[in-house]
Scaffold this motif. Structure first.
Motif, PDB file in Angstrom:
ATOM      1  N   ILE A   1       0.859  -1.168   0.000  1.00 31.47           N
ATOM      2  CA  ILE A   1       0.000   0.000   0.000  1.00 31.47           C
ATOM      3  C   ILE A   1       0.899   1.223   0.000  1.00 31.47           C
ATOM      4  N   LYS A   2       0.809   2.034  -1.038  1.00 36.18           N
ATOM      5  CA  LYS A   2       1.581   3.274  -1.062  1.00 36.18           C
ATOM      6  C   LYS A   2       0.883   4.287  -0.170  1.00 36.18           C
ATOM      7  N   VAL A   3       1.633   4.878   0.742  1.00 37.69           N
ATOM      8  CA  VAL A   3       1.051   5.806   1.701  1.00 37.69           C
ATOM      9  C   VAL A   3       1.279   7.237   1.264  1.00 37.69           C
ATOM     10  N   ILE A   4       2.542   7.602   1.122  1.00 36.24           N
ATOM     11  CA  ILE A   4       2.890   8.964   0.703  1.00 36.24           C
ATOM     12  C   ILE A   4       4.284   8.929   0.098  1.00 36.24           C
ATOM     13  N   GLY A   5       4.413   9.518  -1.075  1.00 38.32           N
ATOM     14  CA  GLY A   5       5.720   9.572  -1.720  1.00 38.32           C
ATOM     15  C   GLY A   5       6.347   8.203  -1.861  1.00 38.32           C
ATOM     16  N   LYS A   6       7.527   8.047  -1.288  1.00 40.04           N
ATOM     17  CA  LYS A   6       8.288   6.808  -1.414  1.00 40.04           C
ATOM     18  C   LYS A   6       8.131   5.887  -0.201  1.00 40.04           C
ATOM     19  N   TYR A   7       7.065   6.049   0.555  1.00 38.05           N
ATOM     20  CA  TYR A   7       6.821   5.267   1.768  1.00 38.05           C
ATOM     21  C   TYR A   7       5.568   4.423   1.609  1.00 38.05           C
ATOM     22  N   GLY A   8       5.590   3.226   2.211  1.00 39.77           N
ATOM     23  CA  GLY A   8       4.440   2.353   2.064  1.00 39.77           C
ATOM     24  C   GLY A   8       4.331   1.327   3.174  1.00 39.77           C
ATOM     25  N   ILE A   9       3.260   0.542   3.102  1.00 39.99           N
ATOM     26  CA  ILE A   9       2.975  -0.513   4.064  1.00 39.99           C
ATOM     27  C   ILE A   9       2.720  -1.797   3.286  1.00 39.99           C
ATOM     28  N   GLU A  10       3.347  -2.874   3.738  1.00 37.70           N
ATOM     29  CA  GLU A  10       3.097  -4.193   3.161  1.00 37.70           C
ATOM     30  C   GLU A  10       2.344  -5.006   4.200  1.00 37.70           C
ATOM     31  N   VAL A  11       1.217  -5.560   3.803  1.00 32.52           N
ATOM     32  CA  VAL A  11       0.375  -6.325   4.723  1.00 32.52           C
ATOM     33  C   VAL A  11       0.753  -7.795   4.637  1.00 32.52           C
ATOM     34  N   GLY A  12       1.098  -8.371   5.792  1.00 31.36           N
ATOM     35  CA  GLY A  12       1.430  -9.786   5.854  1.00 31.36           C
ATOM     36  C   GLY A  12       0.341 -10.569   6.567  1.00 31.36           C
ATOM     37  N   ASP A  13       0.594 -11.837   6.804  1.00 30.23           N
ATOM     38  CA  ASP A  13      -0.380 -12.673   7.499  1.00 30.23           C
ATOM     39  C   ASP A  13      -0.525 -12.301   8.971  1.00 30.23           C
ATOM     40  N   LYS A  14       0.582 -11.855   9.605  1.00 30.08           N
ATOM     41  CA  LYS A  14       0.550 -11.601  11.036  1.00 30.08           C
ATOM     42  C   LYS A  14       0.915 -10.178  11.433  1.00 30.08           C
ATOM     43  N   CYS A  15       1.416  -9.392  10.490  1.00 32.63           N
ATOM     44  CA  CYS A  15       1.820  -8.032  10.850  1.00 32.63           C
ATOM     45  C   CYS A  15       1.869  -7.140   9.607  1.00 32.63           C
ATOM     46  N   TYR A  16       2.232  -5.894   9.835  1.00 33.81           N
ATOM     47  CA  TYR A  16       2.401  -4.904   8.773  1.00 33.81           C
ATOM     48  C   TYR A  16       3.870  -4.508   8.738  1.00 33.81           C
ATOM     49  N   ALA A  17       4.434  -4.382   7.551  1.00 34.70           N
ATOM     50  CA  ALA A  17       5.801  -3.911   7.388  1.00 34.70           C
ATOM     51  C   ALA A  17       5.705  -2.501   6.809  1.00 34.70           C
ATOM     52  N   ALA A  18       6.314  -1.535   7.510  1.00 34.97           N
ATOM     53  CA  ALA A  18       6.208  -0.136   7.091  1.00 34.97           C
ATOM     54  C   ALA A  18       7.597   0.436   6.848  1.00 34.97           C
ATOM     55  N   GLY A  19       7.703   1.300   5.820  1.00 37.70           N
ATOM     56  CA  GLY A  19       8.978   1.950   5.547  1.00 37.70           C
ATOM     57  C   GLY A  19       9.061   2.475   4.131  1.00 37.70           C
ATOM     58  N   LYS A  20      10.307   2.713   3.697  1.00 39.84           N
ATOM     59  CA  LYS A  20      10.558   3.193   2.340  1.00 39.84           C
ATOM     60  C   LYS A  20      10.337   2.072   1.339  1.00 39.84           C
ATOM     61  N   ILE A  21       9.822   2.435   0.184  1.00 34.03           N
ATOM     62  CA  ILE A  21       9.621   1.472  -0.893  1.00 34.03           C
ATOM     63  C   ILE A  21      10.873   1.449  -1.752  1.00 34.03           C
ATOM     64  N   GLY A  22      11.416   0.260  -1.925  1.00 34.71           N
ATOM     65  CA  GLY A  22      12.576   0.080  -2.786  1.00 34.71           C
ATOM     66  C   GLY A  22      12.210  -0.797  -3.964  1.00 34.71           C
ATOM     67  N   LYS A  23      13.122  -0.898  -4.914  1.00 37.56           N
ATOM     68  CA  LYS A  23      12.894  -1.759  -6.079  1.00 37.56           C
ATOM     69  C   LYS A  23      14.084  -2.688  -6.249  1.00 37.56           C
ATOM     70  N   GLN A  24      13.774  -3.921  -6.639  1.00 40.55           N
ATOM     71  CA  GLN A  24      14.821  -4.890  -6.933  1.00 40.55           C
ATOM     72  C   GLN A  24      14.359  -5.799  -8.055  1.00 40.55           C
ATOM     73  N   THR A  25      15.292  -6.467  -8.669  1.00 40.08           N
ATOM     74  CA  THR A  25      14.971  -7.361  -9.775  1.00 40.08           C
ATOM     75  C   THR A  25      14.759  -8.774  -9.244  1.00 40.08           C
ATOM     76  N   ASP A  26      13.642  -9.373  -9.598  1.00 41.07           N
ATOM     77  CA  ASP A  26      13.344 -10.753  -9.230  1.00 41.07           C
ATOM     78  C   ASP A  26      14.287 -11.656 -10.010  1.00 41.07           C
ATOM     79  N   LYS A  27      15.032 -12.515  -9.317  1.00 38.79           N
ATOM     80  CA  LYS A  27      16.033 -13.369  -9.965  1.00 38.79           C
ATOM     81  C   LYS A  27      15.409 -14.405 -10.903  1.00 38.79           C
ATOM     82  N   LYS A  28      14.201 -14.858 -10.590  1.00 38.81           N
ATOM     83  CA  LYS A  28      13.557 -15.885 -11.414  1.00 38.81           C
ATOM     84  C   LYS A  28      12.929 -15.308 -12.672  1.00 38.81           C
ATOM     85  N   THR A  29      12.216 -14.199 -12.528  1.00 33.55           N
ATOM     86  CA  THR A  29      11.464 -13.661 -13.672  1.00 33.55           C
ATOM     87  C   THR A  29      12.173 -12.506 -14.364  1.00 33.55           C
ATOM     88  N   GLY A  30      13.091 -11.855 -13.655  1.00 29.23           N
ATOM     89  CA  GLY A  30      13.765 -10.694 -14.227  1.00 29.23           C
ATOM     90  C   GLY A  30      12.948  -9.417 -14.127  1.00 29.23           C
TER      91      GLY A  30
END
Length: 81
Positions: free
Chosen positions: A1-30
């Motif tokens: 979930i994008k919150v503001i600018g470059k910050y967001g929240i990722e919803v998991g099964d047991k908690c929320y992960a909050a912080g800066k949104i980064g980008k990376q390349t998936d090794k399997k799919t590219g």
């Protein structure tokens, strides 16, 4: 979930992960995928939003060149009485 600018929240099964949104390349799919960098793990949306607020404050202070005196003076000048 994008919150503001470059910050967001990722919803998991047991908690929320909050912080800066980064980008990376998936090794399997590219494909480029987004993820939360150095997440703060939170138990509620409310605490996740507070974690983002704190992270934004830390990032803003990290970029200040010099002391807080000059920054405080600038903020005080903007106050209208």
């Amino acid at each position: 979930i994008k919150v503001i600018g470059k910050y967001g929240i990722e919803v998991g099964d047991k908690c929320y992960a909050a912080g800066k949104i980064g980008k990376q390349t998936d090794k399997k799919t590219g494909a480029e995928v987004e993820y939360i960098q150095n997440p703060a793990y939170c138990t509620s949306v409310h605490s996740a939003l507070n974690a983002i607020r704190k992270r934004m404050q830390m990032d803003a202070l990290k970029n200040i060149d010099g002391g807080l005196e000059k920054s405080a003076e600038k903020m005080i000048e903007k106050i209208k009485f």
